[in-house]
Design a protein around this motif. Structure first.
Motif, mmCIF file in Angstrom:
data_model
loop_
_atom_site.group_PDB
_atom_site.id
_atom_site.type_symbol
_atom_site.label_atom_id
_atom_site.label_comp_id
_atom_site.label_asym_id
_atom_site.label_seq_id
_atom_site.Cartn_x
_atom_site.Cartn_y
_atom_site.Cartn_z
ATOM 1 N N TRP A 79 0.872 -1.167 0.000
ATOM 2 C CA TRP A 79 0.000 0.000 0.000
ATOM 3 C C TRP A 79 0.911 1.218 0.000
ATOM 4 O O TRP A 79 1.869 1.297 0.784
ATOM 5 C CB TRP A 79 -0.903 0.046 1.227
ATOM 6 N N ARG A 133 0.808 5.670 -0.323
ATOM 7 C CA ARG A 133 -0.045 6.860 -0.308
ATOM 8 C C ARG A 133 0.158 7.719 -1.543
ATOM 9 O O ARG A 133 -0.716 8.486 -1.918
ATOM 10 C CB ARG A 133 0.170 7.671 0.963
ATOM 11 N N ARG A 134 1.307 7.593 -2.198
ATOM 12 C CA ARG A 134 1.617 8.428 -3.356
ATOM 13 C C ARG A 134 1.386 7.662 -4.651
ATOM 14 O O ARG A 134 2.065 6.684 -4.955
ATOM 15 C CB ARG A 134 3.054 8.922 -3.265
ATOM 16 N N ALA A 135 0.427 8.124 -5.428
ATOM 17 C CA ALA A 135 0.029 7.438 -6.665
ATOM 18 C C ALA A 135 1.183 7.294 -7.650
ATOM 19 O O ALA A 135 1.291 6.278 -8.336
ATOM 20 C CB ALA A 135 -1.140 8.170 -7.330
ATOM 21 N N GLU A 136 2.063 8.288 -7.723
ATOM 22 C CA GLU A 136 3.161 8.212 -8.683
ATOM 23 C C GLU A 136 4.164 7.102 -8.331
ATOM 24 O O GLU A 136 4.721 6.453 -9.211
ATOM 25 C CB GLU A 136 3.878 9.557 -8.843
ATOM 26 N N VAL A 186 3.299 4.301 -6.614
ATOM 27 C CA VAL A 186 2.552 3.074 -6.890
ATOM 28 C C VAL A 186 2.557 2.776 -8.388
ATOM 29 O O VAL A 186 2.798 1.636 -8.802
ATOM 30 C CB VAL A 186 1.109 3.188 -6.340
ATOM 31 N N GLU A 187 2.332 3.798 -9.196
ATOM 32 C CA GLU A 187 2.319 3.592 -10.654
ATOM 33 C C GLU A 187 3.692 3.137 -11.155
ATOM 34 O O GLU A 187 3.790 2.246 -11.996
ATOM 35 C CB GLU A 187 1.883 4.861 -11.378
ATOM 36 N N ASN A 223 4.246 -0.545 -10.324
ATOM 37 C CA ASN A 223 3.466 -1.454 -11.173
ATOM 38 C C ASN A 223 3.873 -1.410 -12.649
ATOM 39 O O ASN A 223 3.810 -2.439 -13.326
ATOM 40 C CB ASN A 223 1.978 -1.146 -11.035
ATOM 41 N N ASN A 282 11.091 1.129 -7.781
ATOM 42 C CA ASN A 282 10.645 2.194 -6.897
ATOM 43 C C ASN A 282 11.719 3.276 -7.005
ATOM 44 O O ASN A 282 12.693 3.269 -6.259
ATOM 45 C CB ASN A 282 10.502 1.693 -5.458
ATOM 46 N N THR A 335 -0.652 -0.621 -4.623
ATOM 47 C CA THR A 335 -1.952 0.029 -4.775
ATOM 48 C C THR A 335 -2.039 1.195 -3.791
ATOM 49 O O THR A 335 -1.366 1.183 -2.755
ATOM 50 C CB THR A 335 -3.112 -0.958 -4.523
ATOM 51 N N THR A 336 -2.885 2.175 -4.109
ATOM 52 C CA THR A 336 -3.177 3.252 -3.162
ATOM 53 C C THR A 336 -4.441 2.956 -2.364
ATOM 54 O O THR A 336 -4.813 3.721 -1.488
ATOM 55 C CB THR A 336 -3.360 4.603 -3.891
ATOM 56 N N ASP A 337 -5.081 1.840 -2.644
ATOM 57 C CA ASP A 337 -6.337 1.452 -2.002
ATOM 58 C C ASP A 337 -6.051 0.469 -0.865
ATOM 59 O O ASP A 337 -5.677 -0.679 -1.101
ATOM 60 C CB ASP A 337 -7.243 0.800 -3.043
#
Length: 107
Positions: free
Chosen positions: A33, A35-38, A40-41, A44, A49, A65-67
Protein backbone atom coordinates in the motif's frame (compact mmCIF):
# COMPACT_ATOMS: atom_id res chain seq x y z
CA UNK A 1 0.30 -27.67 -5.03
CA UNK A 2 -0.44 -25.20 -2.24
CA UNK A 3 -1.50 -21.65 -2.89
CA UNK A 4 1.07 -18.91 -2.25
CA UNK A 5 0.89 -16.94 0.96
CA UNK A 6 -0.52 -13.45 0.40
CA UNK A 7 1.09 -10.58 2.26
CA UNK A 8 0.02 -6.96 2.57
CA UNK A 9 2.73 -4.43 3.37
CA UNK A 10 1.42 -1.04 4.37
CA UNK A 11 4.12 1.27 3.04
CA UNK A 12 5.78 1.72 -0.32
CA UNK A 13 8.66 3.66 1.19
CA UNK A 14 12.15 2.32 1.78
CA UNK A 15 11.32 -0.07 4.63
CA UNK A 16 8.05 -1.28 3.13
CA UNK A 17 9.55 -1.88 -0.29
CA UNK A 18 12.58 -3.67 1.16
CA UNK A 19 10.42 -5.90 3.36
CA UNK A 20 8.06 -6.56 0.45
CA UNK A 21 11.03 -7.64 -1.66
CA UNK A 22 12.16 -10.08 1.05
CA UNK A 23 8.65 -11.55 1.30
CA UNK A 24 8.35 -11.81 -2.50
CA UNK A 25 11.75 -13.51 -2.72
CA UNK A 26 10.47 -15.98 -0.11
CA UNK A 27 7.55 -16.86 -2.42
CA UNK A 28 4.76 -14.65 -1.08
CA UNK A 29 2.39 -12.71 -3.31
CA UNK A 30 2.93 -9.19 -1.99
CA UNK A 31 0.76 -6.11 -2.27
CA UNK A 32 2.25 -2.84 -1.07
CA UNK A 33 0.00 0.00 0.00
CA UNK A 34 1.38 3.42 -0.91
CA UNK A 35 -0.04 6.86 -0.31
CA UNK A 36 1.62 8.43 -3.36
CA UNK A 37 0.03 7.44 -6.66
CA UNK A 38 3.16 8.21 -8.68
CA UNK A 39 5.25 5.76 -6.62
CA UNK A 40 2.55 3.07 -6.89
CA UNK A 41 2.32 3.59 -10.65
CA UNK A 42 6.10 3.33 -11.05
CA UNK A 43 6.19 0.11 -9.04
CA UNK A 44 3.47 -1.45 -11.17
CA UNK A 45 4.56 -0.16 -14.58
CA UNK A 46 8.36 -0.22 -14.43
CA UNK A 47 8.93 -2.79 -11.63
CA UNK A 48 11.06 -0.21 -9.79
CA UNK A 49 10.64 2.19 -6.90
CA UNK A 50 12.61 5.16 -8.28
CA UNK A 51 12.32 7.24 -5.10
CA UNK A 52 13.80 4.64 -2.75
CA UNK A 53 15.50 1.92 -4.88
CA UNK A 54 16.43 3.47 -8.22
CA UNK A 55 17.71 0.90 -10.69
CA UNK A 56 16.62 -2.10 -8.59
CA UNK A 57 14.15 -4.40 -10.34
CA UNK A 58 11.30 -5.49 -8.07
CA UNK A 59 10.07 -9.10 -8.08
CA UNK A 60 7.18 -9.98 -10.41
CA UNK A 61 5.11 -11.19 -7.44
CA UNK A 62 5.13 -7.71 -5.83
CA UNK A 63 2.60 -5.08 -6.82
CA UNK A 64 1.31 -1.85 -5.30
CA UNK A 65 -1.95 0.03 -4.77
CA UNK A 66 -3.18 3.25 -3.16
CA UNK A 67 -6.34 1.45 -2.00
CA UNK A 68 -5.93 0.09 1.54
CA UNK A 69 -8.90 -2.27 1.19
CA UNK A 70 -7.42 -3.73 -1.99
CA UNK A 71 -4.04 -4.22 -0.30
CA UNK A 72 -5.61 -5.97 2.70
CA UNK A 73 -8.05 -8.12 0.68
CA UNK A 74 -7.37 -11.83 1.14
CA UNK A 75 -4.01 -11.16 2.82
CA UNK A 76 -2.84 -13.98 5.07
CA UNK A 77 -0.89 -11.44 7.11
CA UNK A 78 -0.16 -7.72 7.17
CA UNK A 79 3.03 -5.80 7.86
CA UNK A 80 2.84 -2.18 9.03
CA UNK A 81 5.83 -0.13 7.98
CA UNK A 82 4.64 3.45 8.20
CA UNK A 83 6.27 6.17 10.33
CA UNK A 84 5.21 6.11 13.97
CA UNK A 85 3.99 9.73 13.71
CA UNK A 86 1.22 8.67 11.31
CA UNK A 87 0.48 5.19 12.63
CA UNK A 88 -2.51 6.09 14.85
CA UNK A 89 -4.31 8.05 12.11
CA UNK A 90 -3.49 5.40 9.51
CA UNK A 91 -4.82 2.60 11.70
CA UNK A 92 -8.06 4.50 12.25
CA UNK A 93 -8.45 4.85 8.47
CA UNK A 94 -7.49 1.24 7.74
CA UNK A 95 -9.46 -0.51 10.52
CA UNK A 96 -12.44 -1.36 8.26
CA UNK A 97 -10.09 -3.07 5.80
CA UNK A 98 -9.11 -5.95 8.06
CA UNK A 99 -11.29 -8.88 8.89
CA UNK A 100 -11.45 -9.97 12.53
CA UNK A 101 -9.54 -13.09 13.45
CA UNK A 102 -9.93 -15.51 16.30
CA UNK A 103 -7.04 -16.58 18.42
CA UNK A 104 -6.68 -20.27 19.16
CA UNK A 105 -4.79 -19.62 22.40
CA UNK A 106 -6.59 -20.04 25.68
CA UNK A 107 -5.96 -18.38 29.03
Amino acid sequence: MSKPVKAAVFSAGSWGTAFGMVLADAGCEVTLWGRRAEVVEAINSSRTNPDYFPGVELPANLRATTDAAEAAADADFTVLSVPSQTLRANLADWAPCWRPTRSSSRS
